[in-house]
Design a protein around this motif. Structure first.
Motif, mmCIF file in Angstrom:
data_model
loop_
_atom_site.group_PDB
_atom_site.id
_atom_site.type_symbol
_atom_site.label_atom_id
_atom_site.label_comp_id
_atom_site.label_asym_id
_atom_site.label_seq_id
_atom_site.Cartn_x
_atom_site.Cartn_y
_atom_site.Cartn_z
ATOM 1 N N PRO A 1 36.447 40.092 26.252
ATOM 2 C CA PRO A 1 37.559 41.034 26.391
ATOM 3 C C PRO A 1 37.919 41.217 27.858
ATOM 4 C CG PRO A 1 35.540 42.207 25.903
ATOM 5 C CD PRO A 1 35.234 40.740 25.794
ATOM 6 N N PRO A 2 39.157 41.582 28.146
ATOM 7 C CA PRO A 2 39.534 41.796 29.540
ATOM 8 C C PRO A 2 38.655 42.893 30.153
ATOM 9 C CG PRO A 2 41.449 42.014 28.103
ATOM 10 C CD PRO A 2 40.266 41.801 27.235
ATOM 11 N N PRO A 3 38.354 42.779 31.434
ATOM 12 C CA PRO A 3 37.484 43.769 32.058
ATOM 13 C C PRO A 3 38.153 45.125 32.257
ATOM 14 C CG PRO A 3 38.265 42.191 33.683
ATOM 15 C CD PRO A 3 38.742 41.720 32.339
ATOM 16 N N PHE A 4 39.475 45.165 32.176
ATOM 17 C CA PHE A 4 40.222 46.402 32.386
ATOM 18 C C PHE A 4 41.273 46.547 31.294
ATOM 19 C CE2 PHE A 4 38.991 44.666 36.530
ATOM 20 C CZ PHE A 4 38.165 45.691 36.963
ATOM 21 N N GLN A 5 41.822 47.750 31.154
ATOM 22 C CA GLN A 5 42.885 47.989 30.180
ATOM 23 C C GLN A 5 44.238 47.678 30.809
ATOM 24 O OE1 GLN A 5 42.745 51.828 28.368
ATOM 25 N NE2 GLN A 5 40.618 51.632 27.764
ATOM 26 N N LEU A 6 45.217 47.353 29.974
ATOM 27 C CA LEU A 6 46.572 47.080 30.434
ATOM 28 C C LEU A 6 47.096 48.275 31.222
ATOM 29 C CD1 LEU A 6 48.980 45.132 30.366
ATOM 30 C CD2 LEU A 6 49.705 46.272 28.273
ATOM 31 N N HIS A 7 47.683 48.039 32.381
ATOM 32 C CA HIS A 7 48.271 49.033 33.281
ATOM 33 C C HIS A 7 47.231 49.911 33.981
ATOM 34 C CE1 HIS A 7 52.145 47.845 31.846
ATOM 35 N NE2 HIS A 7 51.898 48.250 30.630
ATOM 36 N N GLU A 8 45.961 49.499 33.960
ATOM 37 C CA GLU A 8 44.937 50.276 34.666
ATOM 38 C C GLU A 8 45.004 49.969 36.165
ATOM 39 O OE1 GLU A 8 40.120 50.997 34.786
ATOM 40 O OE2 GLU A 8 40.976 49.829 33.160
ATOM 41 N N VAL A 9 44.867 51.010 36.990
ATOM 42 C CA VAL A 9 44.851 50.846 38.439
ATOM 43 C C VAL A 9 43.456 50.399 38.859
ATOM 44 C CG1 VAL A 9 45.190 51.991 40.664
ATOM 45 C CG2 VAL A 9 46.581 52.661 38.702
ATOM 46 N N VAL A 10 43.395 49.332 39.651
ATOM 47 C CA VAL A 10 42.114 48.796 40.116
ATOM 48 C C VAL A 10 42.181 48.564 41.626
ATOM 49 C CG1 VAL A 10 41.568 47.696 37.916
ATOM 50 C CG2 VAL A 10 42.774 46.400 39.654
ATOM 51 N N PRO B 1 55.815 40.810 44.288
ATOM 52 C CA PRO B 1 55.203 39.709 43.539
ATOM 53 C C PRO B 1 53.812 40.060 43.026
ATOM 54 C CG PRO B 1 55.112 39.275 45.888
ATOM 55 C CD PRO B 1 55.927 40.525 45.715
ATOM 56 N N GLU B 2 53.497 39.518 41.870
ATOM 57 C CA GLU B 2 52.164 39.676 41.309
ATOM 58 C C GLU B 2 51.213 38.754 42.049
ATOM 59 O OE1 GLU B 2 52.855 38.688 37.223
ATOM 60 O OE2 GLU B 2 53.521 40.696 36.729
ATOM 61 N N TRP B 3 49.917 39.019 41.955
ATOM 62 C CA TRP B 3 48.938 38.137 42.574
ATOM 63 C C TRP B 3 47.747 37.966 41.644
ATOM 64 C CZ3 TRP B 3 49.235 43.253 44.077
ATOM 65 C CH2 TRP B 3 48.062 43.977 44.136
ATOM 66 N N TRP B 4 46.983 36.905 41.910
ATOM 67 C CA TRP B 4 45.800 36.571 41.123
ATOM 68 C C TRP B 4 44.565 37.027 41.886
ATOM 69 C CZ3 TRP B 4 45.986 33.241 36.674
ATOM 70 C CH2 TRP B 4 47.261 32.841 36.332
ATOM 71 N N ALA B 5 43.554 37.479 41.153
ATOM 72 C CA ALA B 5 42.313 37.915 41.788
ATOM 73 C C ALA B 5 41.126 37.540 40.916
ATOM 74 C CB ALA B 5 42.340 39.413 42.028
ATOM 75 N N ASP B 6 39.988 37.406 41.547
ATOM 76 C CA ASP B 6 38.731 37.139 40.853
ATOM 77 C C ASP B 6 38.234 38.450 40.241
ATOM 78 O OD1 ASP B 6 36.287 36.239 39.983
ATOM 79 O OD2 ASP B 6 35.438 36.007 41.984
ATOM 80 N N PRO B 7 37.947 38.495 38.940
ATOM 81 C CA PRO B 7 37.500 39.741 38.310
ATOM 82 C C PRO B 7 36.244 40.331 38.959
ATOM 83 C CG PRO B 7 37.933 38.083 36.634
ATOM 84 C CD PRO B 7 38.065 37.412 37.969
ATOM 85 N N ALA B 8 35.408 39.492 39.552
ATOM 86 C CA ALA B 8 34.190 39.993 40.193
ATOM 87 C C ALA B 8 34.492 40.786 41.462
ATOM 88 C CB ALA B 8 33.262 38.825 40.523
ATOM 89 N N PHE C 1 46.460 46.254 36.670
ATOM 90 C CA PHE C 1 46.025 45.149 35.812
ATOM 91 C C PHE C 1 47.132 44.782 34.836
ATOM 92 C CE2 PHE C 1 44.137 43.753 31.783
ATOM 93 C CZ PHE C 1 43.462 42.635 32.205
ATOM 94 N N VAL C 2 47.471 43.482 34.797
ATOM 95 C CA VAL C 2 48.501 42.981 33.891
ATOM 96 C C VAL C 2 47.866 42.169 32.766
ATOM 97 C CG1 VAL C 2 50.563 41.545 33.686
ATOM 98 C CG2 VAL C 2 50.235 42.968 35.713
ATOM 99 N N GLU C 3 47.042 41.172 33.130
ATOM 100 C CA GLU C 3 46.393 40.352 32.115
ATOM 101 C C GLU C 3 45.276 39.521 32.726
ATOM 102 O OE1 GLU C 3 48.764 37.161 30.408
ATOM 103 O OE2 GLU C 3 50.073 37.249 32.152
ATOM 104 N N LEU C 4 44.465 38.958 31.863
ATOM 105 C CA LEU C 4 43.415 38.029 32.246
ATOM 106 C C LEU C 4 43.855 36.660 31.767
ATOM 107 C CD1 LEU C 4 40.506 37.630 33.346
ATOM 108 C CD2 LEU C 4 39.720 37.956 31.016
ATOM 109 N N MET C 5 43.970 35.704 32.710
ATOM 110 C CA MET C 5 44.470 34.384 32.367
ATOM 111 C C MET C 5 43.649 33.326 33.100
ATOM 112 S SD MET C 5 48.329 32.775 32.769
ATOM 113 C CE MET C 5 49.027 34.378 32.707
ATOM 114 N N LEU C 6 43.076 32.405 32.348
ATOM 115 C CA LEU C 6 42.318 31.296 32.913
ATOM 116 C C LEU C 6 41.188 31.777 33.826
ATOM 117 C CD1 LEU C 6 45.315 28.950 33.768
ATOM 118 C CD2 LEU C 6 43.835 28.852 31.758
ATOM 119 N N GLY C 7 40.548 32.874 33.438
ATOM 120 C CA GLY C 7 39.420 33.395 34.197
ATOM 121 C C GLY C 7 39.794 34.203 35.425
#
Length: 81
Positions: free
Chosen positions: A8-17, A51-58, A33-39
């Motif tokens: 499951p995604p580590p966070f909920q949709l629209h959660e501030v991280v 613009p949106e950006w990609w980040a490592d969940p860790a 948080f928008v979505e979890l895609m390809l890790g």
């Protein structure tokens, strides 16, 4: 081999991280948080339409207490999750 479900995604949709991989003035950047895609996690700027950006969940951490921000365009309307 049994079918496996993705984690499951580590966070909920629209959660501030907080993104510790992108520091601004020595502090972690906050994103939504928008979505979890390809890790990787897709984040959008808090209260902006940039613009949106990609980040490592860790490298992400939830706020304490956790918050959600469904709004954009300069009105983040943060509230407890």
């Amino acid at each position: 081999m049994p079918d496996t479900q993705p984690p499951p995604p580590p966070f909920q949709l629209h959660e501030v991280v907080r993104d510790f991989s992108r520091l601004e003035d020595g502090k972690p950047r906050e994103g939504v948080f928008v979505e979890l895609m390809l890790g990787k996690v897709v984040l959008r700027p808090l209260g902006e339409t940039g613009p949106e950006w990609w980040a490592d969940p860790a490298r992400l951490r939830a706020l304490d207490p956790r918050e959600t921000a469904p709004g954009t365009c300069g009105q983040p309307r943060r509230r407890p999750l």
